[in-house]
Design a protein around this motif. Structure first.
Motif, short mmCIF file in Angstrom:
data_model
loop_
_atom_site.label_atom_id
_atom_site.label_comp_id
_atom_site.label_asym_id
_atom_site.label_seq_id
_atom_site.Cartn_x
_atom_site.Cartn_y
_atom_site.Cartn_z
N MET A 201 -69.51 -30.03 34.20
CA MET A 201 -70.90 -30.37 34.55
C MET A 201 -71.49 -31.35 33.53
O MET A 201 -72.12 -32.35 33.91
CB MET A 201 -71.76 -29.10 34.62
N ALA A 202 -71.26 -31.07 32.26
CA ALA A 202 -71.79 -31.95 31.21
C ALA A 202 -71.18 -33.35 31.32
O ALA A 202 -71.89 -34.36 31.16
CB ALA A 202 -71.52 -31.35 29.84
N LEU B 46 -77.76 -26.07 37.49
CA LEU B 46 -77.32 -26.83 38.65
C LEU B 46 -77.24 -28.30 38.30
O LEU B 46 -77.78 -28.75 37.28
CB LEU B 46 -78.26 -26.61 39.84
N LEU B 47 -76.55 -29.04 39.14
CA LEU B 47 -76.53 -30.49 39.06
C LEU B 47 -77.50 -31.04 40.09
O LEU B 47 -77.38 -30.75 41.29
CB LEU B 47 -75.13 -31.04 39.33
N GLN C 272 -67.49 -28.13 43.22
CA GLN C 272 -67.06 -29.23 42.35
C GLN C 272 -66.50 -30.39 43.17
O GLN C 272 -66.80 -31.56 42.89
CB GLN C 272 -66.02 -28.71 41.35
N TYR C 273 -65.72 -30.09 44.17
CA TYR C 273 -65.18 -31.13 45.04
C TYR C 273 -66.30 -31.87 45.76
O TYR C 273 -66.28 -33.11 45.87
CB TYR C 273 -64.22 -30.49 46.06
N PHE C 274 -67.29 -31.14 46.25
CA PHE C 274 -68.42 -31.74 46.96
C PHE C 274 -69.14 -32.75 46.06
O PHE C 274 -69.45 -33.87 46.48
CB PHE C 274 -69.38 -30.65 47.42
N PRO D 222 -72.66 -24.79 40.88
CA PRO D 222 -71.24 -24.50 41.05
C PRO D 222 -70.90 -23.01 40.98
O PRO D 222 -70.03 -22.54 41.71
CB PRO D 222 -70.58 -25.27 39.90
N VAL D 223 -71.57 -22.28 40.07
CA VAL D 223 -71.35 -20.83 39.97
C VAL D 223 -72.70 -20.16 39.74
O VAL D 223 -73.32 -20.36 38.70
CB VAL D 223 -70.39 -20.47 38.82
#
Length: 321
Positions: A26-27, A53-54, A85-87, A114-115
């Motif tokens: 994420m970072a 979240l992103l 993550q793929y998305f 993601p989680v």
């Protein structure tokens, strides 16, 4: 084949990653795409881990519509965080070359967790005996020796009316009250405070190859039931085109089992029009322990389904824009 370079580092999207690797990913995504990606912290787990979240979108300076996606609300469903993550990878890959994705990134922000159930997810990585843990890690009531609440039975949506257990040792224990759990609170407060912005609420689970629409309680019907079914069936058609996999579409009572207190139902009750639960592969052959060689096809087909729903919501909202 599944590896992608982020800031010169390889990241394999087609294997399962423990939580520290997901956090570092994420970072890196935020650093590699500073123009469109920011990390937003919006809550804490029971064990005081930060829920993040992103936020992905083009900063236009205007108030934008939004898409919600969360993965990993149930700890053992490892394919779900892999899909999130793929998305993220796919939309970031495509928006500079695909005019449609560029348009959607301009008009909408994507909020991807993601989680969500970080404590539980970490617990499933500890040993073979914890691999199939489902709930979060909060302690049960004082008279109970078992830990954990099913976060997807804890939302304030016809809470505790059907498809739950009051036995704190059960996998479907709904908690002591609606929103007793900090993870459910985090989603409720973040999304609820912006509910007019969200067009889609997509929550990713496994397993069963299903697309579920509100509501889990059979006594209630979504006001846009016909549209939800139409869009869901079209998404299932897009899924099938990728690898021939057939997804079943319907309400949970119709195609799975009745339940209450789900985040999907809560989102629809908030007025978010397109609320769906994805139940990814597999069937009963592998269950929650989907082999890594199925991550890629699972993600590819689910991406097509999710993209159909998102595109539909976008085009209906921004027709003529």
């Amino acid at each position: 084949m599944g590896a992608a370079t982020v800031e010169g580092m390889e990241y394999d999207y087609f294997r399962y990653h423990p939580m520290p690797e997901i956090h570092s990913w994420m970072a890196r995504m935020a650093r590699a795409h500073p123009d469109v990606v920011t990390i937003v912290d919006y809550g804490q787990t029971y064990e005081k881990r930060t829920i993040s979240l992103l936020k992905i979108g083009v900063n236009t300076g205007a108030k934008k519509k939004a898409i919600w996606m969360d993965c990993g609300i149930h700890a053992r469903e490892w394919i779900a965080p892999a899909f999130c993550q793929y998305f993220v990878r796919q939309i970031l890959r495509s928006y500079k070359t695909d005019p449609k994705m560029a348009e959607m990134m301009k008009n909408m922000d994507f909020y991807v967790t993601p989680v969500l159930n970080i404590d539980g997810y970490i617990h499933t990585w500890k040993s073979d005996t914890t691999r199939l843990w489902r709930k979060n890690m909060s302690p049960g009531p004082p008279d109970c020796e078992c830990a954990g609440t099913d976060l997807n039975r804890n939302f304030d949506a016809n809470w505790a009316t059907v498809g739950i257990s009051f036995d704190c040792c059960s996998d479907t224990y709904c908690g002591t009250r609606p929103l007793s759990e900090p993870e459910a609170q985090a989603v409720t407060y973040f999304v609820g405070s912006r509910k007019d912005e969200f067009l889609c609420f997509l929550t990713i689970h496994s397993y069963g190859k299903l697309l579920l629409i509100p509501y889990g309680n059979p006594n209630f019907t979504a006001p846009n039931y016909d549209e939800l079914m139409e869009v869901g069936l079209a998404a299932a058609d897009e899924i099938k085109k990728v690898h021939g996999m057939e997804y079943t579409v319907g309400t949970s009572p119709a195609v799975l089992y009745a339940n209450s207190g789900s985040s999907r139902d809560w989102a629809r009750l908030q007025g978010i029009p397109y609320a769906y639960t994805f139940e990814l592969r597999d069937d009963d052959k592998f269950g929650f322990e989907l082999p890594e060689d199925q991550i890629q096809p699972t993600c590819e087909e689910a991406y097509s389904g999710a993209l159909h729903i998102i595109t539909y919501a976008h085009d209906k909202t921004f027709k003529g824009v």
